[in-house]
Motif scaffolding. Structure first.
Motif, PDB file in Angstrom:
ATOM      1  N   LEU A   1       0.831  -1.200   0.000  1.00 31.92           N
ATOM      2  CA  LEU A   1       0.000   0.000   0.000  1.00 31.92           C
ATOM      3  C   LEU A   1       0.869   1.254   0.000  1.00 31.92           C
ATOM      4  O   LEU A   1       0.603   2.224  -0.712  1.00 31.92           O
ATOM      5  N   LYS A   2       1.915   1.230   0.827  1.00 31.06           N
ATOM      6  CA  LYS A   2       2.784   2.404   0.929  1.00 31.06           C
ATOM      7  C   LYS A   2       3.463   2.676  -0.411  1.00 31.06           C
ATOM      8  O   LYS A   2       3.538   3.822  -0.860  1.00 31.06           O
ATOM      9  N   VAL A   3       3.947   1.613  -1.040  1.00 31.74           N
ATOM     10  CA  VAL A   3       4.645   1.801  -2.310  1.00 31.74           C
ATOM     11  C   VAL A   3       3.689   2.307  -3.379  1.00 31.74           C
ATOM     12  O   VAL A   3       4.008   3.208  -4.151  1.00 31.74           O
ATOM     13  N   ALA A   4       2.498   1.745  -3.425  1.00 28.30           N
ATOM     14  CA  ALA A   4       1.556   2.101  -4.486  1.00 28.30           C
ATOM     15  C   ALA A   4       1.086   3.539  -4.354  1.00 28.30           C
ATOM     16  O   ALA A   4       0.792   4.197  -5.349  1.00 28.30           O
ATOM     17  N   ASN A   5       1.011   4.039  -3.129  1.00 27.64           N
ATOM     18  CA  ASN A   5       0.422   5.358  -2.906  1.00 27.64           C
ATOM     19  C   ASN A   5       1.414   6.406  -2.419  1.00 27.64           C
ATOM     20  O   ASN A   5       1.052   7.550  -2.244  1.00 27.64           O
ATOM     21  N   GLY A   6       2.647   6.006  -2.176  1.00 28.49           N
ATOM     22  CA  GLY A   6       3.613   6.947  -1.646  1.00 28.49           C
ATOM     23  C   GLY A   6       3.267   7.375  -0.235  1.00 28.49           C
ATOM     24  O   GLY A   6       3.479   8.519   0.146  1.00 28.49           O
ATOM     25  N   LEU A   7       2.702   6.442   0.539  1.00 25.19           N
ATOM     26  CA  LEU A   7       2.314   6.750   1.914  1.00 25.19           C
ATOM     27  C   LEU A   7       3.439   6.378   2.866  1.00 25.19           C
ATOM     28  O   LEU A   7       4.211   5.468   2.596  1.00 25.19           O
TER      29      LEU A   7
ATOM     30  N   LYS B   1       5.195   7.723  -7.776  1.00 26.87           N
ATOM     31  CA  LYS B   1       6.336   8.613  -7.930  1.00 26.87           C
ATOM     32  C   LYS B   1       5.884  10.031  -7.578  1.00 26.87           C
ATOM     33  O   LYS B   1       5.031  10.590  -8.250  1.00 26.87           O
ATOM     34  N   PRO B   2       6.434  10.622  -6.526  1.00 26.46           N
ATOM     35  CA  PRO B   2       6.039  11.989  -6.154  1.00 26.46           C
ATOM     36  C   PRO B   2       6.304  12.967  -7.288  1.00 26.46           C
ATOM     37  O   PRO B   2       5.431  13.712  -7.680  1.00 26.46           O
ATOM     38  N   GLU B   3       7.521  12.955  -7.849  1.00 28.94           N
ATOM     39  CA  GLU B   3       7.818  13.782  -9.012  1.00 28.94           C
ATOM     40  C   GLU B   3       8.558  12.916 -10.007  1.00 28.94           C
ATOM     41  O   GLU B   3       9.470  12.185  -9.638  1.00 28.94           O
ATOM     42  N   SER B   4       8.155  13.039 -11.252  1.00 26.24           N
ATOM     43  CA  SER B   4       8.843  12.266 -12.282  1.00 26.24           C
ATOM     44  C   SER B   4      10.087  13.005 -12.760  1.00 26.24           C
ATOM     45  O   SER B   4      10.721  12.598 -13.705  1.00 26.24           O
ATOM     46  N   LYS B   5      10.395  14.154 -12.090  1.00 27.28           N
ATOM     47  CA  LYS B   5      11.588  14.921 -12.488  1.00 27.28           C
ATOM     48  C   LYS B   5      12.852  14.071 -12.348  1.00 27.28           C
ATOM     49  O   LYS B   5      13.639  13.971 -13.263  1.00 27.28           O
ATOM     50  N   SER B   6      12.998  13.465 -11.163  1.00 22.57           N
ATOM     51  CA  SER B   6      14.247  12.770 -10.899  1.00 22.57           C
ATOM     52  C   SER B   6      14.201  11.380 -11.514  1.00 22.57           C
ATOM     53  O   SER B   6      13.946  10.411 -10.834  1.00 22.57           O
ATOM     54  N   ALA B   7      14.398  11.320 -12.816  1.00 17.42           N
ATOM     55  CA  ALA B   7      14.380  10.011 -13.476  1.00 17.42           C
ATOM     56  C   ALA B   7      15.648   9.254 -13.132  1.00 17.42           C
ATOM     57  O   ALA B   7      15.643   8.044 -13.041  1.00 17.42           O
ATOM     58  N   GLY B   8      16.741   9.968 -12.923  1.00 19.53           N
ATOM     59  CA  GLY B   8      18.011   9.306 -12.689  1.00 19.53           C
ATOM     60  C   GLY B   8      18.284   9.105 -11.216  1.00 19.53           C
ATOM     61  O   GLY B   8      18.433  10.069 -10.468  1.00 19.53           O
ATOM     62  N   GLY B   9      18.299   7.859 -10.786  1.00 22.56           N
ATOM     63  CA  GLY B   9      18.889   7.556  -9.495  1.00 22.56           C
ATOM     64  C   GLY B   9      18.030   7.776  -8.265  1.00 22.56           C
ATOM     65  O   GLY B   9      17.973   6.907  -7.430  1.00 22.56           O
ATOM     66  N   GLY B  10      17.324   8.882  -8.119  1.00 24.95           N
ATOM     67  CA  GLY B  10      16.805   9.241  -6.800  1.00 24.95           C
ATOM     68  C   GLY B  10      15.741   8.330  -6.275  1.00 24.95           C
ATOM     69  O   GLY B  10      14.656   8.765  -5.931  1.00 24.95           O
ATOM     70  N   ASN B  11      16.008   7.027  -6.213  1.00 27.86           N
ATOM     71  CA  ASN B  11      15.008   6.066  -5.785  1.00 27.86           C
ATOM     72  C   ASN B  11      15.220   5.602  -4.349  1.00 27.86           C
ATOM     73  O   ASN B  11      14.652   4.612  -3.933  1.00 27.86           O
TER      74      ASN B  11
END
Length: 125
Positions: free
Chosen positions: A74-80, A106-116
């Motif tokens: 749930l947390k992963v799917a919703n960013g909770l 994904k809160p922002e799709s800006k950080s496509a590189g790395g910020g996971n």
């Protein structure tokens, strides 16, 4: 190569005829493919998720039990991150099956590189 000449001529004639008729727009598969890009995310969302309307009594654990899913999912799917972030939502997404990473929140799709780093931590549950 007289046979090929005959065939080639036939094909050319057919093609000319076809291009004349093709002026009227025909609902072919090509048009659907072009539109598919915008709606495909919606289709896969309903394919992967149920939507649950959040009530004041809901908790992450309660929803997880009700839908037989893991709290971590749930947390992963919703960013909770907690029950508090749950109440900031009208609806939460309940993963119906194992999510591909593209379906993770994904809160922002800006950080496509790395910020996971956040996602990995949240997936632990």
């Amino acid at each position: 190569g007289s046979m090929e000449d005959l065939l080639g001529g036939d094909l050319r004639a057919q093609r000319r005829k076809a291009s004349g008729e093709a002026a009227s727009p025909s609902p072919g598969p090509a048009t659907q493919e072009n539109n598919g890009t915008s709606s495909s995310s919606v289709i896969s969302e309903t394919e992967y998720f149920l939507f649950h309307k959040v009530s004041k009594l809901d908790t992450l654990a309660g929803i997880a039990i009700k839908y037989n899913v893991e709290v971590g999912a749930l947390k992963v799917a919703n960013g909770l991150y907690s029950d508090m972030s749950l109440f900031a939502r009208d609806h939460v997404k309940i993963p119906k099956k194992k999510l591909p990473p593209s379906m993770y929140y994904k809160p922002e799709s800006k950080s496509a590189g790395g910020g996971n780093g956040l996602l990995v931590g949240a997936a632990g549950g």
